[in-house]
Design an enzyme around this catalytic site. Structure first.
Site, mmCIF file in Angstrom:
data_model
loop_
_atom_site.group_PDB
_atom_site.id
_atom_site.type_symbol
_atom_site.label_atom_id
_atom_site.label_comp_id
_atom_site.label_asym_id
_atom_site.label_seq_id
_atom_site.Cartn_x
_atom_site.Cartn_y
_atom_site.Cartn_z
ATOM 1 N N ARG A 24 0.840 -1.210 0.000
ATOM 2 C CA ARG A 24 0.000 0.000 0.000
ATOM 3 C C ARG A 24 0.866 1.247 0.000
ATOM 4 O O ARG A 24 2.013 1.231 0.418
ATOM 5 C CB ARG A 24 -0.953 0.033 1.195
ATOM 6 N N HIS A 31 0.707 8.893 10.347
ATOM 7 C CA HIS A 31 0.940 8.807 11.797
ATOM 8 C C HIS A 31 -0.282 9.273 12.583
ATOM 9 O O HIS A 31 -0.138 9.870 13.658
ATOM 10 C CB HIS A 31 2.186 9.613 12.221
ATOM 11 N N ASP A 33 -3.191 7.025 12.317
ATOM 12 C CA ASP A 33 -4.079 5.852 12.437
ATOM 13 C C ASP A 33 -4.124 5.362 13.884
ATOM 14 O O ASP A 33 -5.150 4.879 14.352
ATOM 15 C CB ASP A 33 -3.707 4.729 11.453
ATOM 16 N N GLY A 122 10.932 -3.267 3.384
ATOM 17 C CA GLY A 122 11.656 -2.165 4.048
ATOM 18 C C GLY A 122 11.576 -0.852 3.291
ATOM 19 O O GLY A 122 12.338 0.072 3.544
ATOM 20 N N GLY A 124 8.750 0.991 3.092
ATOM 21 C CA GLY A 124 7.597 1.786 3.547
ATOM 22 C C GLY A 124 6.346 1.490 2.746
ATOM 23 O O GLY A 124 5.411 2.287 2.699
ATOM 24 N N SER A 126 4.572 -1.459 3.114
ATOM 25 C CA SER A 126 3.787 -2.451 3.856
ATOM 26 C C SER A 126 4.009 -3.894 3.444
ATOM 27 O O SER A 126 3.065 -4.697 3.416
ATOM 28 C CB SER A 126 2.290 -2.134 3.785
ATOM 29 N N ASP A 172 -2.218 -0.196 7.623
ATOM 30 C CA ASP A 172 -1.592 -1.037 6.603
ATOM 31 C C ASP A 172 -2.372 -2.330 6.397
ATOM 32 O O ASP A 172 -2.635 -2.751 5.266
ATOM 33 C CB ASP A 172 -0.146 -1.375 7.008
HETATM 34 C C1 GLA Z 1 3.492 2.484 9.554
HETATM 35 C C2 GLA Z 1 2.464 1.816 10.469
HETATM 36 C C3 GLA Z 1 1.057 2.382 10.234
HETATM 37 C C4 GLA Z 1 1.056 3.898 10.253
HETATM 38 C C5 GLA Z 1 2.166 4.457 9.384
HETATM 39 C C6 GLA Z 1 2.278 5.957 9.497
HETATM 40 O O1 GLA Z 1 3.237 2.127 8.233
HETATM 41 O O2 GLA Z 1 2.458 0.432 10.275
HETATM 42 O O3 GLA Z 1 0.158 1.841 11.173
HETATM 43 O O4 GLA Z 1 1.133 4.378 11.564
HETATM 44 O O5 GLA Z 1 3.428 3.897 9.689
HETATM 45 O O6 GLA Z 1 1.123 6.573 9.028
#
Ligand code: GLA
Length: 385
Positions: A24, A31, A33, A122, A124, A126, A172
């Site tokens: 995703r 930051h 959720d 790694g 970002g 997911s 995520d």
């Molecule tokens: C990571 C976490 C999510 C979310 C994001 C920031 O991906 O797994 O739950 O907090 O950072 O939005």
């Protein structure tokens, strides 16, 4: 393109089931959720695939093929516990999910599996939620259980908290589970309800991976959550949702500079999501671009989760210019490295991609991995006939 056949190559027979989970990106709502906020992610057309078949003795054999995890792993049905050794830690996502189904009272049959992906780990994007979700779908298919998408996401989130040690929110796991082709999801992280927002046809989504490996378990992510909890205590509120910027500003001296800035990010980001959804519905691309920029600046300056590599890509995006088709760029996901997303007019997407890659290479000497993506459906499971 989802390729299968790795299981057959490895084990010399066909698998029984194939689980496919996308990664995703988050368009806006970073930051928040874990603060009861709204977030707006899309599932992307890069996937993690698990091809699996049951074992007779209930044991597990997992073979990752070029996914950036560790080497193959074998464990018995009584060896479902958290792994501490660095090279084994990737297994915690899987083990945590197995343990979650067991604790919920479901039967988890042993399985043999090959994992492969065109979703980088790694970055970002997911990959961990994709691994958890695909594991969950394999367990459900082989064990004859079926959870709803929210229940499954919550179980996977628990695995990440308890086994991987990352106190993540729910975004995520819900995004990779509930994604819809062509649509952004507006997730309410308080009650897990969701709405769909069609993405304008003329827009493409460009993802650029800085290659800086974020390690959320390293503690900075947890610290941000704790900062927000301390800010809530000091402000005397149970949640930052619904708290106005004026209230946060009035509490500035009480909070101190760091907590003030963390809380300011949270409340302004919550408001940005609402404005973004309105602008998306109205097809107001200029406003979308402005909000993406404000969101990035807030993450960089107030929440302090960006890094020079991400900032460089964002600057390069805005330097490319709206007259050339750029709408907006910002970091996406947890930060401390990982990727940016750009919204760009479709016809300009290849030129923007080249511009970001070149600008980054000029400054850091390496070419980042960049790709154009689109919103796709969430994770699915297929039975092999
Ligand atoms: C990571 C976490 C999510 C979310 C994001 C920031 O991906 O797994 O739950 O907090 O950072 O939005």
């Amino acid at each position: 393109m989802i390729r299968i056949g790795e299981y057959q190559k490895h084990f010399g027979e066909v698998p029984s089931v194939v689980a496919v989970s996308p990664g995703r990106v988050n368009l806006i709502g970073e930051h928040i959720d874990y603060l009861d906020g709204f977030v707006m992610p899309i599932a992307i057309d890069r996937n993690l695939v698990i091809e699996a078949a049951p074992t007779e003795d209930g044991s597990f054999e997992i073979v990752p093929v070029q996914v950036g995890f560790g080497g193959p792993a074998k464990f018995g049905k009584d060896e479902i516990h958290r792994r501490e050794a660095k090279e084994d830690r990737w297994m915690n996502y899987l083990l945590g999910v197995i343990s979650g189904y067991r604790e919920a009272g479901f039967e988890v049959p042993g399985f043999r599996a090959v994992i492969h992906a065109d979703l980088p780990a790694g970055a970002g994007l997911s990959a961990s939620a994709a691994l958890e979700t695909a594991t969950a779908l394999v367990i459900e298919a082989l064990g004859d259980t079926k959870l709803g998408v929210v229940e499954r996401a919550l179980l996977c989130q628990r695995a990440e908290h308890e086994y991987a040690g990352v106190p993540c929110g729910i975004m995520d796991q819900l995004a990779v589970g509930a994604g819809k082709a062509g649509q952004a999801l507006l997730l309410d992280c308080r009650d897990y309800s969701l709405r769909h927002f069609p993405l304008p046809e003329e827009l493409a989504v460009l993802v650029t991976d800085t290659g800086v490996k974020h390690a959320l378990a390293d503690g900075e992510y947890r610290k941000r959550r704790e900062n927000c909890e301390s800010a809530m205590d000091l402000l005397g509120v149970d949640s930052l949702r619904g708290v106005s910027l004026e209230t946060v500003e009035a509490g500035r001296s009480l909070l101190g500079e760091t907590l003030f800035r963390r809380a300011r990010h949270a409340v302004t980001e919550m408001e940005r999501v609402t404005r973004f959804a309105t602008a998306l519905e109205a097809g107001d691309l200029n406003t979308l671009g402005r909000i993406l920029r404000e969101g990035h600046e807030s993450l960089r300056d107030d929440y302090e989760v960006s890094c020079p590599e991400l900032d460089c890509l964002v600057e390069a995006g805005y330097a490319f210019g709206s007259e050339s088709g750029h709408i907006g760029t910002r970091m996406t996901g947890g930060g401390f490295g990982g990727s940016t997303i750009s919204l760009v007019r479709r016809e300009a997407s290849a030129a923007l991609q080249a511009h970001l890659v070149d600008s980054f290479a000029e400054r850091f000497g390496t070419k980042p991995y960049a790709f154009i993506t689109s919103a796709v459906d969430g994770a699915s499971i297929h039975t092999v006939e």
